[in-house]
Design a protein around this motif. Sequence first.
Motif, PDB file in Angstrom:
ATOM      1  N   PRO A 109       0.961  -1.122  -0.116  1.00  0.00           N
ATOM      2  CA  PRO A 109      -0.030  -0.043  -0.056  1.00  0.00           C
ATOM      3  C   PRO A 109       0.872   1.305  -0.133  1.00  0.00           C
ATOM      4  CG  PRO A 109       0.090  -0.974   2.299  1.00  0.00           C
ATOM      5  CD  PRO A 109       1.029  -1.962   1.259  1.00  0.00           C
ATOM      6  N   ALA A 110       0.529   2.142  -0.465  1.00  0.00           N
ATOM      7  CA  ALA A 110       0.945   3.649  -0.396  1.00  0.00           C
ATOM      8  C   ALA A 110       1.221   4.215   0.929  1.00  0.00           C
ATOM      9  CB  ALA A 110       0.420   4.491  -1.439  1.00  0.00           C
ATOM     10  N   PRO A 111       1.797   5.196   1.297  1.00  0.00           N
ATOM     11  CA  PRO A 111       1.960   5.453   2.714  1.00  0.00           C
ATOM     12  C   PRO A 111       0.719   6.202   3.089  1.00  0.00           C
ATOM     13  CG  PRO A 111       3.943   6.080   1.319  1.00  0.00           C
ATOM     14  CD  PRO A 111       2.993   5.703   0.317  1.00  0.00           C
ATOM     15  N   ARG A 112       0.270   6.456   4.133  1.00  0.00           N
ATOM     16  CA  ARG A 112      -0.905   7.232   4.597  1.00  0.00           C
ATOM     17  C   ARG A 112      -0.479   8.683   4.532  1.00  0.00           C
ATOM     18  NH1 ARG A 112      -2.040   7.340  10.016  1.00  0.00           N
ATOM     19  NH2 ARG A 112       0.008   7.172  10.523  1.00  0.00           N
ATOM     20  N   ASP A 113      -1.567   9.403   4.523  1.00  0.00           N
ATOM     21  CA  ASP A 113      -1.750  10.865   4.223  1.00  0.00           C
ATOM     22  C   ASP A 113      -2.720  11.376   4.724  1.00  0.00           C
ATOM     23  OD1 ASP A 113      -0.950  13.236   3.641  1.00  0.00           O
ATOM     24  OD2 ASP A 113      -0.907  13.355   1.150  1.00  0.00           O
ATOM     25  N   PRO A 114      -3.006  11.422   6.095  1.00  0.00           N
ATOM     26  CA  PRO A 114      -4.175  11.762   6.757  1.00  0.00           C
ATOM     27  C   PRO A 114      -4.555  13.056   6.271  1.00  0.00           C
ATOM     28  CG  PRO A 114      -2.821  10.680   8.188  1.00  0.00           C
ATOM     29  CD  PRO A 114      -1.946  10.753   6.922  1.00  0.00           C
ATOM     30  N   ALA A 115      -3.725  13.988   6.196  1.00  0.00           N
ATOM     31  CA  ALA A 115      -3.805  15.329   5.799  1.00  0.00           C
ATOM     32  C   ALA A 115      -4.709  15.570   4.481  1.00  0.00           C
ATOM     33  CB  ALA A 115      -2.698  16.351   5.771  1.00  0.00           C
ATOM     34  N   ASN A 116      -4.618  14.698   3.623  1.00  0.00           N
ATOM     35  CA  ASN A 116      -5.320  14.714   2.441  1.00  0.00           C
ATOM     36  C   ASN A 116      -6.515  13.659   2.273  1.00  0.00           C
ATOM     37  OD1 ASN A 116      -3.936  16.911   1.121  1.00  0.00           O
ATOM     38  ND2 ASN A 116      -2.168  15.569   0.998  1.00  0.00           N
ATOM     39  N   GLY A 117      -6.794  13.006   3.627  1.00  0.00           N
ATOM     40  CA  GLY A 117      -7.881  12.373   3.421  1.00  0.00           C
ATOM     41  C   GLY A 117      -7.462  10.840   3.316  1.00  0.00           C
ATOM     42  N   LEU A 118      -6.346  10.542   2.899  1.00  0.00           N
ATOM     43  CA  LEU A 118      -5.531   9.249   2.456  1.00  0.00           C
ATOM     44  C   LEU A 118      -5.208   8.610   3.863  1.00  0.00           C
ATOM     45  CD1 LEU A 118      -3.745  10.279  -0.464  1.00  0.00           C
ATOM     46  CD2 LEU A 118      -6.138   9.352  -0.534  1.00  0.00           C
ATOM     47  N   ASP A 119      -6.020   7.619   4.466  1.00  0.00           N
ATOM     48  CA  ASP A 119      -5.890   6.872   5.691  1.00  0.00           C
ATOM     49  C   ASP A 119      -6.385   5.230   5.589  1.00  0.00           C
ATOM     50  OD1 ASP A 119      -4.919   6.402   8.170  1.00  0.00           O
ATOM     51  OD2 ASP A 119      -6.027   8.203   8.976  1.00  0.00           O
ATOM     52  N   TYR A 120      -5.999   4.593   6.447  1.00  0.00           N
ATOM     53  CA  TYR A 120      -6.436   3.323   6.227  1.00  0.00           C
ATOM     54  C   TYR A 120      -7.631   2.894   6.823  1.00  0.00           C
ATOM     55  CZ  TYR A 120      -1.718   2.385   4.500  1.00  0.00           C
ATOM     56  OH  TYR A 120      -0.585   2.546   3.729  1.00  0.00           O
ATOM     57  N   GLY A 121      -8.380   3.977   7.449  1.00  0.00           N
ATOM     58  CA  GLY A 121      -9.551   3.340   8.410  1.00  0.00           C
ATOM     59  C   GLY A 121      -9.737   4.405   9.576  1.00  0.00           C
ATOM     60  N   VAL A 122     -10.772   4.169   9.920  1.00  0.00           N
ATOM     61  CA  VAL A 122     -11.215   5.124  11.184  1.00  0.00           C
ATOM     62  C   VAL A 122     -10.729   4.672  12.522  1.00  0.00           C
ATOM     63  CG1 VAL A 122     -12.978   6.404  10.019  1.00  0.00           C
ATOM     64  CG2 VAL A 122     -13.626   4.488  11.330  1.00  0.00           C
ATOM     65  N   THR A 123     -10.467   3.399  12.595  1.00  0.00           N
ATOM     66  CA  THR A 123     -10.223   2.759  13.748  1.00  0.00           C
ATOM     67  C   THR A 123      -8.729   2.291  13.936  1.00  0.00           C
ATOM     68  OG1 THR A 123     -10.537   0.398  12.775  1.00  0.00           O
ATOM     69  CG2 THR A 123     -12.442   1.544  13.725  1.00  0.00           C
ATOM     70  N   SER A 124      -7.951   2.604  13.185  1.00  0.00           N
ATOM     71  CA  SER A 124      -6.520   2.236  13.306  1.00  0.00           C
ATOM     72  C   SER A 124      -5.371   2.920  12.110  1.00  0.00           C
ATOM     73  CB  SER A 124      -6.347   0.552  13.178  1.00  0.00           C
ATOM     74  OG  SER A 124      -4.809   0.170  13.146  1.00  0.00           O
ATOM     75  N   PRO A 125      -4.286   3.147  12.693  1.00  0.00           N
ATOM     76  CA  PRO A 125      -3.339   3.737  11.648  1.00  0.00           C
ATOM     77  C   PRO A 125      -2.830   2.616  10.734  1.00  0.00           C
ATOM     78  CG  PRO A 125      -2.160   3.492  13.643  1.00  0.00           C
ATOM     79  CD  PRO A 125      -3.813   3.054  13.806  1.00  0.00           C
ATOM     80  N   ASP A 126      -3.108   1.443  10.903  1.00  0.00           N
ATOM     81  CA  ASP A 126      -2.481   0.432  10.162  1.00  0.00           C
ATOM     82  C   ASP A 126      -3.481  -0.380   9.344  1.00  0.00           C
ATOM     83  OD1 ASP A 126      -0.484   0.732  11.708  1.00  0.00           O
ATOM     84  OD2 ASP A 126      -0.986  -0.957  13.110  1.00  0.00           O
ATOM     85  N   PRO A 127      -3.079  -0.632   8.041  1.00  0.00           N
ATOM     86  CA  PRO A 127      -4.095  -1.346   7.059  1.00  0.00           C
ATOM     87  C   PRO A 127      -4.795  -2.642   7.482  1.00  0.00           C
ATOM     88  CG  PRO A 127      -1.971  -1.614   6.168  1.00  0.00           C
ATOM     89  CD  PRO A 127      -1.795  -0.603   7.507  1.00  0.00           C
ATOM     90  N   ARG A 128      -3.971  -3.415   8.337  1.00  0.00           N
ATOM     91  CA  ARG A 128      -4.606  -4.737   8.880  1.00  0.00           C
ATOM     92  C   ARG A 128      -4.888  -5.695   7.904  1.00  0.00           C
ATOM     93  NH1 ARG A 128      -7.347  -0.656  10.429  1.00  0.00           N
ATOM     94  NH2 ARG A 128      -8.946  -1.603  10.154  1.00  0.00           N
ATOM     95  N   HIS A 129      -4.262  -6.002   6.908  1.00  0.00           N
ATOM     96  CA  HIS A 129      -4.756  -7.084   5.644  1.00  0.00           C
ATOM     97  C   HIS A 129      -4.485  -8.471   6.462  1.00  0.00           C
ATOM     98  CE1 HIS A 129      -5.143  -3.807   2.926  1.00  0.00           C
ATOM     99  NE2 HIS A 129      -3.670  -3.362   3.007  1.00  0.00           N
ATOM    100  N   ARG A 130      -5.220  -9.271   5.699  1.00  0.00           N
ATOM    101  CA  ARG A 130      -5.153 -10.820   6.146  1.00  0.00           C
ATOM    102  C   ARG A 130      -4.995 -11.788   4.640  1.00  0.00           C
ATOM    103  NH1 ARG A 130      -4.610  -7.818   9.690  1.00  0.00           N
ATOM    104  NH2 ARG A 130      -5.844  -7.589  11.802  1.00  0.00           N
ATOM    105  N   MET A 131      -4.233 -12.886   5.323  1.00  0.00           N
ATOM    106  CA  MET A 131      -4.281 -13.824   4.336  1.00  0.00           C
ATOM    107  C   MET A 131      -4.310 -15.175   5.184  1.00  0.00           C
ATOM    108  SD  MET A 131      -1.368 -13.094   1.448  1.00  0.00           S
ATOM    109  CE  MET A 131      -1.647 -14.570   0.591  1.00  0.00           C
ATOM    110  N   PHE A 132      -5.286 -16.198   4.800  1.00  0.00           N
ATOM    111  CA  PHE A 132      -5.524 -17.426   5.493  1.00  0.00           C
ATOM    112  C   PHE A 132      -5.690 -18.492   4.731  1.00  0.00           C
ATOM    113  CE2 PHE A 132      -8.652 -20.359   7.472  1.00  0.00           C
ATOM    114  CZ  PHE A 132      -7.835 -20.846   8.311  1.00  0.00           C
ATOM    115  N   ASP A 133      -5.141 -19.534   4.912  1.00  0.00           N
ATOM    116  CA  ASP A 133      -5.315 -20.842   4.054  1.00  0.00           C
ATOM    117  C   ASP A 133      -5.226 -20.558   2.560  1.00  0.00           C
ATOM    118  OD1 ASP A 133      -5.843 -23.515   3.526  1.00  0.00           O
ATOM    119  OD2 ASP A 133      -8.229 -23.443   3.712  1.00  0.00           O
ATOM    120  N   VAL A 134      -4.141 -20.051   2.159  1.00  0.00           N
ATOM    121  CA  VAL A 134      -3.848 -19.791   0.703  1.00  0.00           C
ATOM    122  C   VAL A 134      -2.558 -20.533   0.212  1.00  0.00           C
ATOM    123  CG1 VAL A 134      -3.382 -17.757  -0.831  1.00  0.00           C
ATOM    124  CG2 VAL A 134      -4.838 -17.372   0.881  1.00  0.00           C
TER     125      VAL A 134
END
Length: 334
Positions: A109-134
Amino acid sequence: MPVEVPTTADLLQVVREVWPGDDLLDAVDIAADGGGAILLGPGTHVLYRPLNLPSYVRLVGAGTGATSIRAGADMEYLIGVDDHASSVSVEKLRIECAGKARTGVRIVPAPRDPANGLDYGVTSPDPRHRMFDVEVYDAAHSGVVLGEHARGTRLDHVLVRRAGTVGFHCGMADSYLTNCEATVVAGPSYSAAAAFWIGSVNTVYANCKGWWGRGSGWRVRGSRNRFVACESQDTAWHGWYVEYDLNTFTACVADSAGFAASGGIGGVDGFYFAGAGATTATGCLAFNRSKSAKSQRHGFNIPAEMLAIELDGTERFWGNQGRDNAGLLVNVRG
């Protein structure tokens, strides 16, 4: 003013079932409208361009033995995530790069830029992606690539087979890989190829295995990581080549570095620590699988400072064992 946090029901409001012959890329566009789950039925979905997943989308197959996504043309990667995407999940499917896709799964993912509205979510500063059984097969270069800004990523039961140079390329922080394994078939050089190429910081690797490849099982070029019950086996180069400091190794194993059947060379070690001013290795094991074909030179090749007595009376290299190494179990340099 309070920030409105979307509920789970809101995020998973779109559920689209896709079977072979349906338009998978169109289903992703539909699910992108607020997040959703794309349920892939049994069969093989052939893609001719990369599949990019937006925020809050789950791509779920019917199982690694039932659902496949296959590269039908040359491409940089087969599955990726959108820039600034949050909480993308890939589950229960087989990814067939077929030597055409350079990377199987690319989470950069691209770097966060909260000042311009580019964030990973309202609950965490991390994108928190997942892979399971792949499962990821036959990537031309890397099976799974996790970029610097893929913080908070969690992988469990992810298997990479026959990657061209690197199984897992890990450059992120604050993440967890458990029960993952990789094999590597080639690479431009012994030092470049690795089942696990570690550039991460503050990340946990537990019960993971790198084996059968021209390079190393693990090449560690990041700091503040914890390796617990992880293993290298039948590698052509060092089982563990640890270049960076401030890491912890507990109950890790090196089995037959320099293994001839995987193209091994002489003079390589189970564990090679380039420098270790503050690295700890506790209860680790290094051995050759055969008494008659001793491919692994030293079990542990360490700098003298790893045996230095600390102020509290402990050493950073403790309780390590092995058998049938061609040279010393522990070789202390300088």
